[in-house]
Scaffold this active site. Structure first.
Site, PDB file in Angstrom:
ATOM      1  N   HIS A 100     -27.306  73.162  38.515  1.00  0.00           N
ATOM      2  CA  HIS A 100     -26.713  74.363  39.108  1.00  0.00           C
ATOM      3  C   HIS A 100     -26.010  74.040  40.419  1.00  0.00           C
ATOM      4  CE1 HIS A 100     -26.764  77.968  41.701  1.00  0.00           C
ATOM      5  NE2 HIS A 100     -26.410  78.581  40.594  1.00  0.00           N
ATOM      6  N   ARG A 149     -12.346  43.123  40.334  1.00  0.00           N
ATOM      7  CA  ARG A 149     -13.208  42.118  40.959  1.00  0.00           C
ATOM      8  C   ARG A 149     -14.605  42.160  40.338  1.00  0.00           C
ATOM      9  NH1 ARG A 149     -10.277  44.393  45.395  1.00  0.00           N
ATOM     10  NH2 ARG A 149      -8.971  42.834  46.446  1.00  0.00           N
ATOM     11  N   ARG A 178     -11.022  39.298  37.105  1.00  0.00           N
ATOM     12  CA  ARG A 178     -11.258  37.984  37.706  1.00  0.00           C
ATOM     13  C   ARG A 178     -12.732  37.635  37.571  1.00  0.00           C
ATOM     14  NH1 ARG A 178      -9.880  37.489  43.903  1.00  0.00           N
ATOM     15  NH2 ARG A 178     -11.896  38.534  44.102  1.00  0.00           N
ATOM     16  N   GLU A 192      -3.428  30.386  43.997  1.00  0.00           N
ATOM     17  CA  GLU A 192      -3.833  30.509  45.393  1.00  0.00           C
ATOM     18  C   GLU A 192      -3.989  29.151  46.067  1.00  0.00           C
ATOM     19  OE1 GLU A 192      -7.481  32.752  45.171  1.00  0.00           O
ATOM     20  OE2 GLU A 192      -8.159  31.628  43.424  1.00  0.00           O
ATOM     21  N   GLY A 237      -2.581  35.016  44.645  1.00  0.00           N
ATOM     22  CA  GLY A 237      -3.479  35.523  45.684  1.00  0.00           C
ATOM     23  C   GLY A 237      -2.886  35.150  47.030  1.00  0.00           C
ATOM     24  N   ASN A 253      -3.389  35.836  50.122  1.00  0.00           N
ATOM     25  CA  ASN A 253      -4.206  35.453  51.282  1.00  0.00           C
ATOM     26  C   ASN A 253      -4.585  33.979  51.242  1.00  0.00           C
ATOM     27  OD1 ASN A 253      -4.182  37.932  52.531  1.00  0.00           O
ATOM     28  ND2 ASN A 253      -6.062  38.650  51.547  1.00  0.00           N
ATOM     29  N   CYS A 310      -1.327  40.075  43.754  1.00  0.00           N
ATOM     30  CA  CYS A 310      -2.301  41.089  44.166  1.00  0.00           C
ATOM     31  C   CYS A 310      -2.546  40.933  45.660  1.00  0.00           C
ATOM     32  CB  CYS A 310      -3.601  40.970  43.376  1.00  0.00           C
ATOM     33  SG  CYS A 310      -4.245  39.311  43.165  1.00  0.00           S
TER      34      CYS A 310
END
Length: 790
Positions: free
Chosen positions: A418, A508, A576, A678, A699, A701, A749
């Site tokens: 409720h 991820r 990944r 990467e 990637g 970074n 990404c």
């Protein structure tokens, strides 16, 4: 008899004015859907005309009108008005023909089901209930396990009286309904022996996000009132509808074990028909429904939804004697199905205080304010408008207080309770089923109620900083470049189902492992030899109910990832494989026994090097088993596997070999395997990597870090970390060119394209196939890319 009483099978949904929405819907299902496998218990309904006849026979219309007029002019308070009218109705006598008809219908029902005095459920069905402009159900009373015709007549009279409970009068006043134009039909339905079975509520739509491709089922032991009223924390199941027509698949996305601390059973004697008793430890530790039953109910939900042509809210019951599953109510869902999809809200909550309580999230919003802890609706005068209502549980008597709250927090209840349903109706965030809110929170305490970060709602100490952004889905530009989403939290994935995305470019896996599974896979595989006694105890508790501890890992990982895969199916979802560093793996339960200490985990034993190593190979195979189950047993063949941090071609070959051993063979059953780009070697040897993988995902970074030799976490070197550095740009342009030449796709990404339109332009010029960003950045990137393409 038809003037006063009609059997369900003669009714259709168009008869709502005659017998109310609840009873007309039951008749519609029996008549139209029985042949399609929908099981509805037999029964009959008194008509709205019979109610009016009862009032006329007892000269009640003018007397009730006079009391309501006194209430409207504030001559008497609500409680006195309701009490007076209910007393009038309860003191009335049955017209002879009505009494004869009800007795005859009850006897005929008994003959049909082979019982002289059948136990029945007696439910109110108002003629204005469950209509689009009158979406609150539960305003009138229900009586369960009513046996014998005299008790039935008394229950019917009490249903009539319940049309004038305080909450019902308040509701009609707020909705602008004329009290005297609302009539009541009483539904009398064979009781299902759910007291020794189970029951619950079911929606053919996600109640929080409106995602229309799932069925949500809640379940508890015993009769269903505890689930409806939120008196227990039930089991919860989520099923993916599009795969239900495939008998080879088991598309159950989520199975959450509820506490189910009590159950409602039949009572004999003592003037009561039902009572609550504690559940056994064994009942609390197992699911009410098996997988086949979950799928059976979900298929019934889809059949009902298809027939009605709209999302539905249903109640079901399992007969403990026969094992049969019945639908005992069905009505249109009235919240998410009416949400306008053009604008979405995105909440960012910062400067949060410590978490004081957690529970199920309702409302996908955030509220701040002061706690007002109320134990009973009788304390309504103590409630301060705009406060955070904290209580144990709610029922319809609480609605007047709930309307004045800015958020609601309860100890008990599930997503279909409720408190949850009314909070959605009112547009309020709520955290239900916390278990401890009334114990740990107190009056006048400043708190933040956060329901915007997935299925777990949190109550934080203090007033957090809350930023709200409107995301308009009007005029989203088309782009040749695919714009995809980065996702990690499965419980938050369905929030974004309306975004016109091209899929998920990065899911991820490690988030699911860290937040849902919480255990190191090798600790589960080597449980008996674990040295950490504390971790061993915690793992034993986590894996309760699983005969095989590794199955806990595979099952949890597959279901978690399925929540992401379902949101965009059949568009691609690139998962990944786990990319923890050793220090992060060590923090998982039991992980310290299996992880080395490294000086520089960022470029240490991570990614592909783990997958073929004897030190982790068996753990990686569990990940592969989860992906195989996700694709082949659950049906999400849109899932693409991605291998992170693959340094050499030899590593690529060895990883693909281990995957094949675990049943994941590239190219088999349409499986594609990507590699993260990467590391500079991925660019330098792009053509050779493209022979082994179907695509690359840049990637940015790590690629920037390893190209420039800059620690991305270093504050001192932050100015040097630049994805637009010519060396990094050369890497990106080169891998795109070489991969395309070899026939492989390339995506990126990262957040840079959302913050930097120039970076988006450079990617488009280089010919990138896709860009994957966080959901709240999607529209900005879409616009930047459209501008770059024009």
């Amino acid at each position: 008899m038809d003037a006063n009483v009609v059997f369900f099978e003669t009714l259709k949904r168009a008869d709502v004015g005659r017998v109310g929405g609840k009873n007309s819907s039951l008749g519609e299902m029996i008549g139209a859907l029985s042949a399609k496998g929908i099981r509805v218990p037999a029964g009959f309904a008194t008509t709205a005309d019979a109610y009016r006849t009862y009032l006329a026979h007892n000269d009640l219309e003018e007397r009730i009108g006079a009391v309501l007029a006194d209430f409207a002019s504030r001559k008497i308070p609500l409680a006195e008005a309701g009490r007076t009218i209910r007393g009038m109705i309860l003191a009335g006598d049955w017209p002879e023909d009505m009494q004869v008809d009800i007795r005859a219908a009850y006897a005929e029902l008994g003959q049909r089901i082979g019982k002289a005095q059948p136990s029945v459920a007696v439910r109110s069905s108002a003629t204005a209930e469950d209509l689009p402009d009158a979406s609150f159900a539960g305003q009138q009373e229900t009586f369960l396990n009513v046996t014998g015709v005299d008790d039935l007549l008394d229950a019917c009279r009490r249903c009539y009286a319940s049309l004038f409970t305080d909450r019902a009068i308040t509701y009609r006043t707020l909705k602008g309904f004329d009290h005297m134009k609302v009539a009541l039909s009483v539904g009398v339905q064979q009781m299902v022996r759910a007291d020794i079975g189970g029951s619950g509520v079911m929606f053919s739509i996600d109640t929080e996000s409106g995602f229309d491709k799932v069925v949500l089922i809640t379940a508890a032991w015993g009769l269903g009132e505890n689930v409806v009223q939120g008196a227990v924390n039930p089991d919860e199941f989520v099923v993916y509808k599009p795969f239900l027509n495939r008998p080879d698949l088991v598309p159950i996305l989520e199975k959450t074990l509820g506490e189910k601390e009590k159950k409602m059973i039949y009572e004999t004697g003592r003037g009561r028909t039902t009572r609550n008793v504690p559940t056994s430890k064994a009942e609390r530790e197992r699911f009410v429904l098996g997988d086949d039953e979950i799928l059976d109910l979900a298929r019934q939900a889809v059949t009902i939804e298809t027939h009605y042509g709209q999302p539905m809210d249903m109640e079901w019951a399992k007969d403990g004697e026969t094992g049969e599953l019945f639908i005992v109510q069905a009505r249109p869902e009235t919240v998410q199905s009416r949400v306008k999809a053009a604008v979405m809200k995105s909440y960012t909550v910062t400067r949060k205080g410590p978490v004081l309580a957690t529970g199920l999230s309702v409302g996908s919003a955030v509220a701040t304010g002061r706690v007002c802890l109320i134990e009973s609706p009788k304390e309504i005068d103590r409630f301060i408008d705009g406060s955070i209502l904290v209580t144990s549980t709610t029922d319809p008597d609480w609605v007047p207080i709930m309307k004045r709250a800015s958020a609601i927090v309860t100890d008990h209840g599930g997503r279909t309770s409720h408190a949850a349903i009314v909070s959605r109706e009112l547009g309020l965030p709520a955290v239900v089923g916390t278990g401890t809110a009334t114990h740990v929170l107190h009056d006048d305490q400043d708190v933040t109620v956060n329901c915007a970060e997935g299925e777990t709602g949190t109550v934080h100490e203090g007033i957090a900083t809350v930023e709200v952004e409107d995301l308009s889905l009007d005029h989203v530009p088309d782009t040749r470049t695919r714009i995809m989403l980065n996702m990690a939290n499965p419980s938050a994935a369905s929030r974004w189902w309306r975004l016109p995305t091209d899929g998920v470019g990065l899911a991820r896996m490690e988030f699911v492992i860290n937040n849902t599974i919480k255990a190191h896979p090798l600790a589960l595989l080597n449980f008996d030899t674990l040295r950490d006694a504390k971790a061993k105890d915690a793992l034993a508790e986590l894996t309760r109910g699983y005969a095989n501890k590794s199955e806990y890992f595979v099952d949890g990982l597959a279901r978690g990832l399925s929540r992401i895969a379902a949101v965009v199916y059949p568009k691609p979802v690139i998962v990944r494989m786990s990319d923890f560093k050793t220090n992060e793996y060590a923090e998982l339960l039991g992980g310290r026994d299996f992880e080395p200490r490294e000086e520089n985990p960022m470029i240490g034993f991570r990614g592909a090097s783990r997958y073929y190593s004897k030190a982790y190979r068996e753990g990686f195979k569990l990940e592969c088993r989860a992906i195989r189950r996700l694709r082949e047993e659950m049906g999400f063949d849109n899932v693409i596997v991605m291998i992170p941090f693959c340094r050499t071609l030899e590593e690529a070959d060895r990883v693909l070999e281990v995957m094949a051993e675990a049943g994941l063979e590239r190219g088999k059953n349409g499986l594609q395997v990507y590699v993260m780009c990467e590391i500079p070697s991925n660019v330098i040897l792009a053509e050779q990597f493209a022979e082994r993988f179907d695509g690359f995902s840049i990637g940015s970074n790590d690629l920037t870090q390893l190209t420039l030799g800059v620690d991305r976490d270093s504050a001192e070197l932050a100015a040097l970390f630049d994805e637009r550095n010519p060396a990094v740009q050369w890497m990106i342009e080169t891998v795109i060119e070489r991969a395309h030449r070899a026939g492989a796709k390339v995506g990126l990404c990262g957040q840079a394209p959302s913050n930097d339109p120039e970076f988006a332009r450079l990617l488009v010029q280089a010919g990138i196939d896709s860009i994957s960003v966080t959901p709240d950045s999607f529209l900005a990137v879409k616009r930047h890319v459209a501008a770059a393409e024009s």
